[in-house]
Design an enzyme around this catalytic site. Structure first.
Site, PDB file in Angstrom:
ATOM      1  CG  HIS A   1       9.605   9.893 -80.280  1.00 18.22           C
ATOM      2  ND1 HIS A   1       8.520  10.177 -79.488  1.00 18.22           N
ATOM      3  CD2 HIS A   1      10.699   9.996 -79.486  1.00 18.22           C
ATOM      4  CE1 HIS A   1       8.945  10.457 -78.263  1.00 18.22           C
ATOM      5  NE2 HIS A   1      10.257  10.357 -78.235  1.00 18.22           N
TER       6      HIS A   1
ATOM      7  CG  ASP B   1       6.089   8.722 -81.701  1.00 17.99           C
ATOM      8  OD1 ASP B   1       6.402   7.663 -81.133  1.00 17.99           O
ATOM      9  OD2 ASP B   1       6.338   9.853 -81.235  1.00 17.99           O
TER      10      ASP B   1
END
Length: 439
Positions: free
Chosen positions: A101, A104
């Site tokens: 993501h 992340d």
């Protein structure tokens, strides 16, 4: 950052005679199965989020893992340290792909401008890491569920400014995915649903979702992204009810908005079981609808009603799923991504490797067992025999539109039809499958 897994060598295939927990016993990347290597069949990936963004905390207690890159400090420096550790792990695990993501890999910052700047810098870092290691990106995505602004969703939010912020993240995440050579782009609607119907306009939210997905498609074609767009179904959690409940629900939504040729699905095993389906059912349904794209490989706990994201360890389940995939011709741009997390008591650095090695070995066994079922073809033959009547004159006539209800009724009376049920032989087929699995 200094080497984090310094006492762990690169994982290699040692075969079934090995008792080394840090070696593959079944996953041999170059071993040929049905004329193609295991590496090409399985297209394995490890995820960024559970492995490097979670410290082992749960709702009842603090983190149990030693994750230096998650400590307080300069956010960008910590993100670069996280990338160092992540790519060290991916490389030593000998896995060909990874997934992430946006947040992340990059600090979100305190404004949308900071987010854009940080993400651009970290995309440079990831690009360099990929060139250095040879690792590839299976898919990227945007996190539209963690920040409090998304408490009521992003695309389905009652606030158009939240919708706009989410659209901005998706645009930049897709741009980064394209730049990094990502083979797919995923959308998971974790907050795209409702908690109560008392304050929800279902028609309004569905229309918003339809517009959002059309904008995603428009941007994909505008930038020339050649990968697949994938929707990841899940019935609930964190919302009470999610709009992408299961594969069949997603298909109905896509048909409503004319998007059925633009999206496939990314099926997660634990999401399938939360929806009351088997993992095999969701994969077979996606294939039958022309929606199959990719897999998040994990498992849930049958006694628990939430998404536990445990590592897959059922050879029977995996064999039947891979059988469906092989029958359909295998993956195109998708693969098996380990959307999995350690148990919070598994705090040794080796545990992350051991868990993934187990998952990779179980998938390798499943691949070999599925290949045997393809070669023996006893399931295919049983299905063909069961539906053979539809290849006859009557069956072809019905499906070809040669009959209506009245003409069929006349035929039934004229021929005095008295059809008899023929055994489905479920138990025989179950025994034959077990003979392949267990000998």
């Amino acid at each position: 950052m200094a080497e984090y897994f310094k006492d762990i060598p690169k994982v290699k295939f040692e075969g079934t005679s090995s008792d080394n927990p840090l070696a593959f016993r079944h996953y041999n990347p170059e071993e040929l199965v049905l004329g193609k290597s295991m590496k090409e069949h399985l297209r394995l990936a490890a995820c960024y989020w559970h492995n490097f963004c979670w410290d082992g905390a749960d709702v009842f207690g603090a983190g149990t893992f030693n994750r230096p890159w998650l400590q307080a400090g300069d956010a960008m420096q910590r993100a670069k340290e996280k990338a160092d550790v992540a790519f060290e792990f991916f490389s030593k695990l000998n896995i060909p792909y990874y997934c992430f993501h946006d947040v992340d890999v990059s600090p979100e910052g305190n404004s949308i401008k900071e987010y854009i700047n940080n993400f651009a810098q970290m995309t440079d870092v990831l690009e360099a890491k990929q060139e250095e290691t040879g690792l590839k990106l299976l898919w990227g995505t945007a996190n539209l569920f963690s920040n409090p602004r998304y408490a009521s969703g992003a695309a389905s939010s009652p606030n158009p400014e939240v919708f706009t912020y989410g659209a901005t993240q998706v645009m930049h995440a897709m741009n980064a995915t394209k730049r990094l050579g990502g083979e797919n782009y995923v959308l998971w609607g974790g907050r795209e649903g409702y908690e109560t119907l008392l304050n929800t306009d279902l028609r309004q939210e569905r229309e918003q979702l339809g517009r959002f997905m059309n904008m995603v498609v428009e941007h994909k074609h505008k930038i020339g992204f050649k990968g697949l767009l994938l929707i990841e179904p899940k019935p609930q959690e964190p919302t009470k009810h999610q709009y992408d409940y299961d594969t069949a629900t997603v298909y109905g939504f896509l048909k409503q908005y004319g998007l059925e040729n633009e999206f496939k699905v990314n099926i997660e095993a634990n999401h399938a079981t939360l929806a009351g389906h088997s993992f095999q059912h969701e994969v077979a349904t996606a294939i039958s609808l022309g929606l199959f794209g990719s897999i998040d490989a994990n498992r849930g706990d049958p006694q628990l009603g939430w998404d536990t994201d445990q590592f897959p360890n059922s050879v029977e389940e995996l064999s039947l799923v891979i059988y469906e995939i092989l029958k359909a011709g295998g993956f195109t741009s998708g693969g098996f991504n380990f959307d999995t997390k350690l148990r919070r008591q598994s705090s040794d650095p080796q545990d992350m490797f051991i868990a993934h090695i187990g998952g990779m070995d179980h998938l390798a066994i499943g691949l070999k067992k599925a290949a045997l079922m393809i070669e023996n073809d006893f399931l295919g033959q049983a299905v063909s025999k069961r539906y053979a009547g539809w290849n006859g004159e009557l069956g072809k006539g019905i499906q070809g539109g040669d009959f209506n209800l009245e003409s069929l009724a006349n035929l039934c009376v004229d021929k005095n039809l008295q059809p008899k049920h023929v055994s489905g032989q479920q138990e025989l087929l179950e025994n034959k499958v077990n003979n392949v699995l267990y000998g």
